[in-house]
Design an enzyme around this catalytic site. Structure first.
Site, PDB file in Angstrom:
ATOM      1  N   GLY A  35       0.832  -1.196   0.000  1.00  0.00           N
ATOM      2  CA  GLY A  35       0.000   0.000   0.000  1.00  0.00           C
ATOM      3  C   GLY A  35       0.866   1.246   0.000  1.00  0.00           C
ATOM      4  O   GLY A  35       2.033   1.208   0.384  1.00  0.00           O
ATOM      5  N   SER A  36       0.304   2.370  -0.433  1.00  0.00           N
ATOM      6  CA  SER A  36       1.019   3.645  -0.333  1.00  0.00           C
ATOM      7  C   SER A  36       0.906   4.172   1.092  1.00  0.00           C
ATOM      8  O   SER A  36       0.172   3.624   1.909  1.00  0.00           O
ATOM      9  CB  SER A  36       0.439   4.646  -1.320  1.00  0.00           C
ATOM     10  OG  SER A  36       0.722   4.233  -2.634  1.00  0.00           O
ATOM     11  N   GLY A  37       1.625   5.232   1.380  1.00  0.00           N
ATOM     12  CA  GLY A  37       1.576   5.826   2.711  1.00  0.00           C
ATOM     13  C   GLY A  37       2.769   5.453   3.566  1.00  0.00           C
ATOM     14  O   GLY A  37       2.867   5.871   4.713  1.00  0.00           O
ATOM     15  N   HIS A  38       3.687   4.642   3.002  1.00  0.00           N
ATOM     16  CA  HIS A  38       4.874   4.234   3.750  1.00  0.00           C
ATOM     17  C   HIS A  38       6.146   4.893   3.225  1.00  0.00           C
ATOM     18  O   HIS A  38       7.249   4.426   3.497  1.00  0.00           O
ATOM     19  CB  HIS A  38       5.048   2.722   3.684  1.00  0.00           C
ATOM     20  CG  HIS A  38       3.847   1.945   4.102  1.00  0.00           C
ATOM     21  ND1 HIS A  38       3.280   2.105   5.350  1.00  0.00           N
ATOM     22  CD2 HIS A  38       3.095   1.028   3.458  1.00  0.00           C
ATOM     23  CE1 HIS A  38       2.224   1.297   5.440  1.00  0.00           C
ATOM     24  NE2 HIS A  38       2.088   0.640   4.305  1.00  0.00           N
ATOM     25  N   LYS A  60       5.667  -8.183   2.156  1.00  0.00           N
ATOM     26  CA  LYS A  60       5.480  -8.067   3.604  1.00  0.00           C
ATOM     27  C   LYS A  60       4.308  -8.952   4.009  1.00  0.00           C
ATOM     28  O   LYS A  60       3.326  -9.069   3.271  1.00  0.00           O
ATOM     29  CB  LYS A  60       5.240  -6.612   3.998  1.00  0.00           C
ATOM     30  CG  LYS A  60       6.476  -5.733   3.716  1.00  0.00           C
ATOM     31  CD  LYS A  60       6.439  -4.372   4.390  1.00  0.00           C
ATOM     32  CE  LYS A  60       5.304  -3.501   3.882  1.00  0.00           C
ATOM     33  NZ  LYS A  60       5.196  -3.403   2.420  1.00  0.00           N
ATOM     34  N   HIS A  92       0.036   0.238   9.381  1.00  0.00           N
ATOM     35  CA  HIS A  92      -1.187   0.705   8.730  1.00  0.00           C
ATOM     36  C   HIS A  92      -2.194   1.165   9.771  1.00  0.00           C
ATOM     37  O   HIS A  92      -3.390   1.184   9.525  1.00  0.00           O
ATOM     38  CB  HIS A  92      -1.843  -0.406   7.906  1.00  0.00           C
ATOM     39  CG  HIS A  92      -0.920  -1.105   6.985  1.00  0.00           C
ATOM     40  ND1 HIS A  92      -0.204  -2.215   7.341  1.00  0.00           N
ATOM     41  CD2 HIS A  92      -0.573  -0.829   5.713  1.00  0.00           C
ATOM     42  CE1 HIS A  92       0.524  -2.612   6.312  1.00  0.00           C
ATOM     43  NE2 HIS A  92       0.334  -1.792   5.318  1.00  0.00           N
ATOM     44  N   ASP A 136      -1.287  -8.452   0.775  1.00  0.00           N
ATOM     45  CA  ASP A 136      -0.046  -8.408   0.001  1.00  0.00           C
ATOM     46  C   ASP A 136       0.325  -9.791  -0.503  1.00  0.00           C
ATOM     47  O   ASP A 136       0.657  -9.979  -1.678  1.00  0.00           O
ATOM     48  CB  ASP A 136       1.120  -7.856   0.854  1.00  0.00           C
ATOM     49  CG  ASP A 136       1.005  -6.361   1.098  1.00  0.00           C
ATOM     50  OD1 ASP A 136      -0.108  -5.906   1.397  1.00  0.00           O
ATOM     51  OD2 ASP A 136       2.019  -5.653   0.987  1.00  0.00           O
TER      52      ASP A 136
END
Ligand SMILES: Nc1ncnc2c1ncn2[C@@H]1O[C@H](COP(=O)(O)OP(=O)(O)O)[C@@H](O)[C@H]1O
Ligand SMILES: Nc1ncnc2c1ncn2[C@@H]1O[C@H](COP(=O)(O)OP(=O)(O)O)[C@@H](O)[C@H]1O
Ligand SMILES: [Mg+2]
Ligand SMILES: [Mg+2]
Ligand SMILES: [Mg+2]
Ligand SMILES: [Mg+2]
Lengths: 214, 332, 332, 214
Positions: C54-57, C105, C219, C110
């Site tokens: 996911g994005s945001g990392h 991960k 998350h 995922d």
């Protein structure tokens, strides 16, 4: 008025106490148009000054002022560290070797101190800095001596003049120091450094008043 | 105050210990104070670069100590200029045969403290020059006032003067290059949230849930004005218009871009800002030579960003591309 | 929600544009989706590494695309695993003669999405292997459940497997190295504040003014428990004790340390945490070979940190020290 | 009960509407013990499904299910994308080529869909996942057909069974999916995926009830 080395040391300690009492207030004033550290830094400096005065064997008032000046320079940081530090250093040079000071000495000290601040900070009256409290106070001192008023009255007038100076800083825009970045937006706020200068002069007045013997 | 700290009184000391433990391959700390110097200092055959300022701007300035950038960084208390004796110790520790250049950000306190240190070092026979960075276009540029603040653009001065020093240039030349960067770099920032000086324990200003401060300084100094929160593109357009107004860039000019996070703003948002910066430059026919997006000059946990543009010529490009190896800024 | 964005629906797309505009020297974006690949992809004569999530990392995972690390990074929606077709496109774009390693991960989403992509690529005759990173000791390790989460320790897998691939090792060897890192890396995190998924518009949990969450996921998944805010040293001691309990380190062992900021936590605080990490390792006679302090695997604007330890041997040390040149992780 | 291609398309559109209506609710459930994106992602997927259904010429129900499955896989992401996507793909294979489906077909679809989810996610009943809503519903369907109940009643029972399943997820700890990281701490919260599964079955029941002609 006549102050011995230990009186001046007690007076400087009192100034430190007043700064500590007003730590939050000065910081809030600085936060509004600066970066909010004036009270914190000044307090840090005067705490070390107190320790140093207690642990050092000081022979004369010039030396005492030099100690205070160097300590402030080495501990306060920011703008007020070098400015107040220089003020004490230069002020002390006016009474080098003396073990007792009177009102005329005090005027010499103030004269040199203000010159030192101006030299270091390149500010003038009206720039919304500590000078706006110190210079009117200095003028009041000179006037009081000319009029041959009693020391306590002279200092009371100086205190009033400094307070008026502080209030005047509310009306003007800063041209020096961090508040100058705000330009017109700095109007309406009183200057933190002018306020700490007023507090010092107020402390001197209170000290002399409470020790009228001197 | 939600901070991962132990005691507000010793944050700077504990941070310094943490830095030295993390990066022994880059830096060591002087015993006499919060001064980080290159592990191999003094590098006698190069001009030594000394910078610093209040803490709370990490990775500035300690993170820029290393090959190709600074020789020493002096850390004051949080947001408070370091004292002259500390700067003086830094100068003494790194001064080699070619003299020392002080890179000062234009704050009254920084300028006075560094200048006093310069005077002290000069009395010892060390040749010291200084430059003052004033890239923040949020503030009016005037000789009647303190003038403009130095903000994130300072990192370009570190990088480029550092490369010149590393290349063996003499003090006059390194100073000239630093001044060329200063003359050609402009920045402006904004904040979404305040930050908390640990010793104060509370924010030094507050912003409404839907408010932002435009022209924010890196110590929480107020900016030009407050307004309602706007989309990132609008904010970026405003910052860029102020910067470009002041820069006189022509079609075909090349710039380096720095989009700097103030601390709490995620990279995601900085990239969204960067997208608009490039779009605007592209519209005005200005070419982007290189871009840096990240946290370079922070204000602890403040949310917000600044944008810096550096106009480049061939000399600056070559120096910008020269390798640098520091914890906070690496160019391979 | 105070974010420098334009429209919550397109944050990932606009971020990708911002990344590509910032780093054309490192990455390009595939037309068919939010996939960043090395500018020079496919590098035919090396094993290709594909990761993502996911994005945001950020900087994970796009920031780790470049020489010595990843060949491709696939970005899903914020905190949401990317879809199989996107991963499949990434695999196709970077696959050379030596096959592809997927670094996943350990999240159900995922794992499933990457495995589906693997099946698709295998049907096209591309050799694909995968490893699953599960370094988070906050979660019980069990074959009856999903097991442990993958968090910041993943960056060590990228770095070290990336170095092995860059050195020309074959797929089996690169996979073996990746699994060695996975077997030897342990992490744990904590949070002081939540973060906001832009499309949700509000935090997905709240913490009291004096509360923190221990064992926080990246998350916003809840951790092991909540408790009153403590000094940094106490927090670090707790994280470290959980990590060390699980690692079986002996006197004289060497580790790499990563102190990772979750997004809003200033470097100052991370260094204060690092200070304690080193102190504790020193007390147990464990030697720190190298330390990384910064933001490597974030949760947007969450405040907090994670600590990762990687037990090293000579092989891992050499690969950790090998050069890497990516926007988010540079080793010279 | 007998549904033509366009009925099934309308039904799937209705499922999308229900997901949209419950977007925030599902997201909140996921936020409590997961990462708070279930409703957002499912909604994103079903929006694209709607567009695709409107722009594609679909000949049979198997094809329609495949389109839905592929679209969910390619748009939802996370855990639920591959799981629901696989469910529709596998379910569709059970009715490949058919232009009309009845209750027996629906049972076959459900059977394959659940097998697909289990194959993909390796979860079983009792792991606190969508399976805890789907499997009881599937059993209720089979039982209803055995008892030869009317379609609407069968679906009503399936709906009840799914709802009970959702409630059951409150009592158990998660062993699969993101909530499993919480272990015992996940008890007391209902599973987001089981809830979206229930909503889908509820939508089917409502659809068939409102279109009793079929
Ligand atoms: N150039 C100057 N000359 C005289 N006084 C100054 C000057 N610049 C700043 N000051 C004084 O210093 C005060 C701020 O001190 P302080 O907060 O310690 O410094 P800083 O701005 O570095 O944080 C101001 O309120 C002002 O009175
Ligand atoms: N292995 C699995 N098998 C079946 N269902 C699962 C599995 N893992 C998760 N789920 C379901 O998926 C739901 C979460 O979906 P979603 O929020 O979209 O995924 P993510 O956890 O990737 O964010 C859970 O509530 C659960 O019902
Ligand atoms: Mg101040
Ligand atoms: Mg200050
Ligand atoms: Mg998710
Ligand atoms: Mg979820």
């Amino acid at each position: 008025m006549s102050l011995k080395v230990r009186d001046v040391a007690a007076l400087i300690e009192k100034i430190g106490d007043v700064i500590e009492e007003n730590k939050e207030f000065l910081t809030e004033l600085d936060a509004a148009i600066g970066d909010g550290d004036h009270g914190l830094n000044m307090n840090k400096g005067f705490k070390v000054v107190k320790d140093k005065m207690n642990s050092t064997n000081i022979k004369d008032i010039g030396e005492l002022f030099k100690l205070v000046g160097l300590t402030l320079i080495a501990t306060v940081g920011g703008a007020s560290g070098p400015l107040y530090g220089t003020a004490f250093m230069k002020g002390g040079m006016a009474v080098a070797g003396k073990t007792e000071v009177d009102m005329n000495d005090f005027i010499k000290i103030m004269d040199e101190a203000i010159k030192g601040i101006k030299m270091r900070g390149k500010a003038e009256a009206g720039d919304k800095t500590m000078i706006d409290a110190l210079e009117p106070a200095f003028n009041a001192l000179k006037e009081g001596v000319l009029k041959e008023l009693p020391a306590v009255d002279i200092l009371k007038n100086a205190r009033e003049a400094a307070l008026n100076g502080v209030n005047y800083t509310k009306e003007i825009a800063a041209r020096k120091g961090r508040a100058s970045y705000l330009g017109e937006r700095s109007i309406g706020h009183q200057d933190a450094g002018a306020t700490s200068s007023f507090l010092m002069i107020d402390a001197i007045y209170e000290f002399v008043k409470d020790n009228t013997k001197c | 105050m939600k901070k991962l700290i132990n005691n507000p009184e010793v944050v700077v000391e504990e941070m310094m210990q943490g830095i030295v433990l993390a990066y022994p391959q880059y830096v060591r700390k002087l015993d006499c104070g919060n001064v980080l110097v290159r592990k191999d200092a003094p590098c006698v055959d190069k001009v030594a670069l000394v910078s610093g300022g209040g803490s709370g701007h990490e990775p500035a300035h300690g993170g820029y100590v290393g090959k190709g950038m600074l020789d020493a960084a002096v850390a004051g208390a949080v947001f408070t200029s370091p004292t002259p004796d500390q700067v003086y110790e830094a100068i003494k520790a790194v001064a080699g045969d070619k003299g020392v250049l002080l890179i000062i950000k234009n704050y009254t306190g920084d300028v006075m403290n560094f200048e006093m240190a310069k005077e002290m070092a000069e009395m010892e026979g060390i040749r010291v020059e200084s430059v003052v960075v004033n890239d923040d276009v949020a503030v009016e540029n005037s000789t009647w006032t303190t003038g403009r603040r130095g903000i994130a653009g300072t990192v370009f001065v570190h990088k480029i003067a550092g490369a010149a020093a590393e290349a063996g240039e003499d003090l006059d030349k390194v100073k000239e290059v630093a001044e060329k960067v200063i003359a050609n770099v402009r920045s402006m920032g904004m904040a979404l949230t305040p930050c908390i000086v640990p010793a104060a324990g509370k924010p030094n200003f507050t912003l409404g849930e839907n408010e932002m401060e435009i022209g924010m300084g890196i110590h929480g100094e107020p900016g030009t004005h407050r307004e309602e929160l706007k989309p990132a593109d609008d904010i970026t357009t405003h910052l860029m218009s102020k910067i470009l107004e002041d820069m006189n860039l022509s079609h075909g000019d090349e710039v380096a871009v720095m989009v700097n996070g103030l601390g709490a703003t995620p990279l995601m948002e900085l990239f969204i800002v960067n997208r608009k910066v490039h779009e605007l430059l592209n519209e005005s026919g200005v070419k982007v030579y290189k871009t840096f997006v990240g946290e370079f000059m922070t204000s602890m946990e403040m949310a917000g960003c600044s944008v810096s543009l550096l106009k480049l010529d061939d000399e600056l490009k070559a120096l910008l591309d020269a390798p640098s190896d520091t914890p906070g800024f690496k160019v391979l």
